[in-house]
Design a protein around this motif. Structure first.
Motif, PDB file in Angstrom:
ATOM      1  N   ASP A  77       0.852  -1.194   0.000  1.00 11.61           N
ATOM      2  CA  ASP A  77       0.000   0.000   0.000  1.00 11.61           C
ATOM      3  C   ASP A  77       0.887   1.243   0.000  1.00 11.61           C
ATOM      4  N   THR A  78       1.104   1.803  -1.161  1.00 13.83           N
ATOM      5  CA  THR A  78       2.011   2.952  -1.272  1.00 13.83           C
ATOM      6  C   THR A  78       1.496   4.172  -0.504  1.00 13.83           C
ATOM      7  N   ALA A  79       0.180   4.341  -0.469  1.00 16.39           N
ATOM      8  CA  ALA A  79      -0.387   5.491   0.250  1.00 16.39           C
ATOM      9  C   ALA A  79      -0.106   5.378   1.748  1.00 16.39           C
ATOM     10  N   LEU A  80      -0.276   4.174   2.277  1.00 14.28           N
ATOM     11  CA  LEU A  80       0.033   3.934   3.691  1.00 14.28           C
ATOM     12  C   LEU A  80       1.511   4.187   3.958  1.00 14.28           C
ATOM     13  N   ALA A  81       2.365   3.690   3.079  1.00 11.77           N
ATOM     14  CA  ALA A  81       3.813   3.847   3.249  1.00 11.77           C
ATOM     15  C   ALA A  81       4.209   5.320   3.294  1.00 11.77           C
ATOM     16  N   CYS A  82       3.572   6.129   2.466  1.00 14.75           N
ATOM     17  CA  CYS A  82       3.887   7.565   2.446  1.00 14.75           C
ATOM     18  C   CYS A  82       3.493   8.249   3.750  1.00 14.75           C
ATOM     19  N   GLU A  83       2.314   7.908   4.263  1.00  9.80           N
ATOM     20  CA  GLU A  83       1.872   8.513   5.526  1.00  9.80           C
ATOM     21  C   GLU A  83       2.805   8.110   6.667  1.00  9.80           C
ATOM     22  N   LYS A  84       3.167   6.829   6.702  1.00 10.91           N
ATOM     23  CA  LYS A  84       4.069   6.346   7.745  1.00 10.91           C
ATOM     24  C   LYS A  84       5.454   6.978   7.614  1.00 10.91           C
ATOM     25  N   ALA A  85       5.896   7.133   6.375  1.00 11.56           N
ATOM     26  CA  ALA A  85       7.219   7.722   6.149  1.00 11.56           C
ATOM     27  C   ALA A  85       7.267   9.158   6.663  1.00 11.56           C
ATOM     28  N   PHE A  86       6.191   9.892   6.462  1.00  5.72           N
ATOM     29  CA  PHE A  86       6.143  11.275   6.940  1.00  5.72           C
ATOM     30  C   PHE A  86       6.230  11.312   8.465  1.00  5.72           C
ATOM     31  N   VAL A  87       5.463  10.435   9.114  1.00 13.03           N
ATOM     32  CA  VAL A  87       5.505  10.360  10.579  1.00 13.03           C
ATOM     33  C   VAL A  87       6.907   9.956  11.042  1.00 13.03           C
ATOM     34  N   ALA A  88       7.482   8.964  10.361  1.00 12.03           N
ATOM     35  CA  ALA A  88       8.825   8.495  10.719  1.00 12.03           C
ATOM     36  C   ALA A  88       9.845   9.614  10.589  1.00 12.03           C
ATOM     37  N   GLY A  89       9.732  10.382   9.517  1.00 11.69           N
ATOM     38  CA  GLY A  89      10.662  11.488   9.306  1.00 11.69           C
ATOM     39  C   GLY A  89      10.531  12.560  10.379  1.00 11.69           C
ATOM     40  N   LEU A  90       9.294  12.869  10.750  1.00  6.23           N
ATOM     41  CA  LEU A  90       9.072  13.889  11.778  1.00  6.23           C
ATOM     42  C   LEU A  90       9.600  13.440  13.139  1.00  6.23           C
ATOM     43  N   LEU A  91       9.456  12.159  13.427  1.00  5.82           N
ATOM     44  CA  LEU A  91       9.843  11.655  14.748  1.00  5.82           C
ATOM     45  C   LEU A  91      11.304  11.214  14.827  1.00  5.82           C
ATOM     46  N   LEU A  92      11.828  10.682  13.719  1.00  6.66           N
ATOM     47  CA  LEU A  92      13.174  10.097  13.747  1.00  6.66           C
ATOM     48  C   LEU A  92      14.189  10.846  12.888  1.00  6.66           C
ATOM     49  N   GLY A  93      13.722  11.817  12.138  1.00  6.52           N
ATOM     50  CA  GLY A  93      14.641  12.574  11.298  1.00  6.52           C
ATOM     51  C   GLY A  93      14.817  11.959   9.925  1.00  6.52           C
TER      52      GLY A  93
END
Length: 338
Positions: A282-298
């Motif tokens: 699910d590419t849409a899910l991956a994008c949302e998670k990636a944004f959260v990951a970037g905000l939290l983990l850099g």
């Protein structure tokens, strides 16, 4: 079936002291096999049983027997109500069916109302009773039943009681503050319940800052559970709300939630394995998670980097925007990224 019925009748005669309990078990067996008329007859016979001492347990059993009889009457009422909904008020049969519906509702109410006042978990009985009260316009009565069921301390903790009350308030377009109060208790009992996303929305729309902070906590709480890891709505809400929270200079709110999760969320949600798996499924899910990951983990986070490198014609613009936002709002110093 005939053999079982014979056996059940014999057991009732042998175990006179347990007649009511055996009768109830027999009726439940018949209900399970769709033999509604036989079950109702069995319950009616048990209801008139007058032998033995009048103990408190006997009283509860009789209430339970009457309530199950009421549930069967509710089933008939529900069918009659459906029949009534298909008739025009000018139809010659309308009044007769309407009276029949009313008669069944009166019988059902009488049989169920006594049981639901006794502390216990009576979900199907409460739902049936409330549906009839609402049908006849007794909204105050319905709310009183549901409020007592949810808040009476003598009753065991029951998530469904709060769900029923919330759904009722929602149908009645109750004030947001009332619905928030109900869902706040449900959140304490079942933080992963699907209604938590509605709870977040209500909190987000509130004018109170404490509700806005709780709204962030609720989203993190939902995603703590393995059963919610693929919930794209939860990730969308968190991605959007994290950015909004950080833009609103509430870094401390985010840190409060992240500090207790930073040691296990990276492997639980944001590993390289999950990045590959999520992108494939699910590419849409991956994008949302990636944004959260970037905000939290850099921007050094493995999940974020993997998604960033993917070539996707439709999501290309979104990925570029995500990269800019992470660079601007990430809570992690780039040199300390995972």
């Amino acid at each position: 079936m005939e053999t079982f019925n014979t056996f059940a009748d014999r057991m009732k005669n042998i175990g006179v002291m347990n007649y009511l309990k055996i009768s109830l078990q027999h009726a439940l067996y018949l209900l399970h096999h769709g033999m509604l008329k036989d079950a109702k007859r069995n319950l009616s016979e048990a209801e008139t049983w007058r032998h033995g001492e009048n103990t408190s347990s006997r009283g509860i059993l009789i209430n339970l027997i009457q309530a199950y009889k009421g549930l069967l009457q509710y089933y008939t009422w529900s069918k009659k109500k459906m029949e009534l909904s298909k008739l025009d008020k000018d139809d010659y049969a309308y009044n007769a069916v309407a009276q029949d519906v009313f008669n069944h509702s009166w019988k059902t109410s009488a049989n169920i109302s006594a049981l639901i006042k006794i502390p216990g978990v009576w979900d199907p009985f409460v739902k049936s009773y409330v549906e009839m009260l609402e049908f006849y316009g007794d909204r105050d009565g319905a709310q009183e039943v549901l409020t007592n069921y949810a808040y009476d301390e003598k009753f065991p903790s029951n998530p469904n009681a709060h769900i029923y009350l919330y759904n009722f308030l929602k149908r009645q377009k109750a004030p947001r503050s009332k619905m928030i109060s109900v869902l706040k208790i449900l959140y304490q009992i079942v933080p992963s319940h699907k209604l938590m996303l509605e709870f977040h929305t209500l909190l987000r729309k509130s004018e109170k800052e404490e509700h806005h902070k709780l709204g962030l906590e609720v989203l993190f709480g939902v995603l703590d559970f393995a059963g919610c890891t693929k919930n794209i709505t939860a990730w969308k809400y968190l991605a959007k709300y994290l950015k909004k929270t950080l833009m609103g200079n509430h870094l401390a709110w985010v840190q409060d939630e992240w500090n207790s999760r930073k040691n296990w969320w990276p492997s639980f949600h944001f590993s390289y394995f999950w990045a590959k798996s999520d992108w494939k499924e699910d590419t849409a899910l991956a994008c949302e998670k990636a944004f959260v990951a970037g905000l939290l983990l850099g921007k050094g986070c493995r999940y974020f980097r993997y998604i960033l490198k993917q070539d996707h014609q439709i999501l290309g613009k979104k990925i570029k925007q995500m990269k800019r936002s992470v660079k601007k709002y990430s809570i992690v110093n780039p040199r300390l990224s995972y």
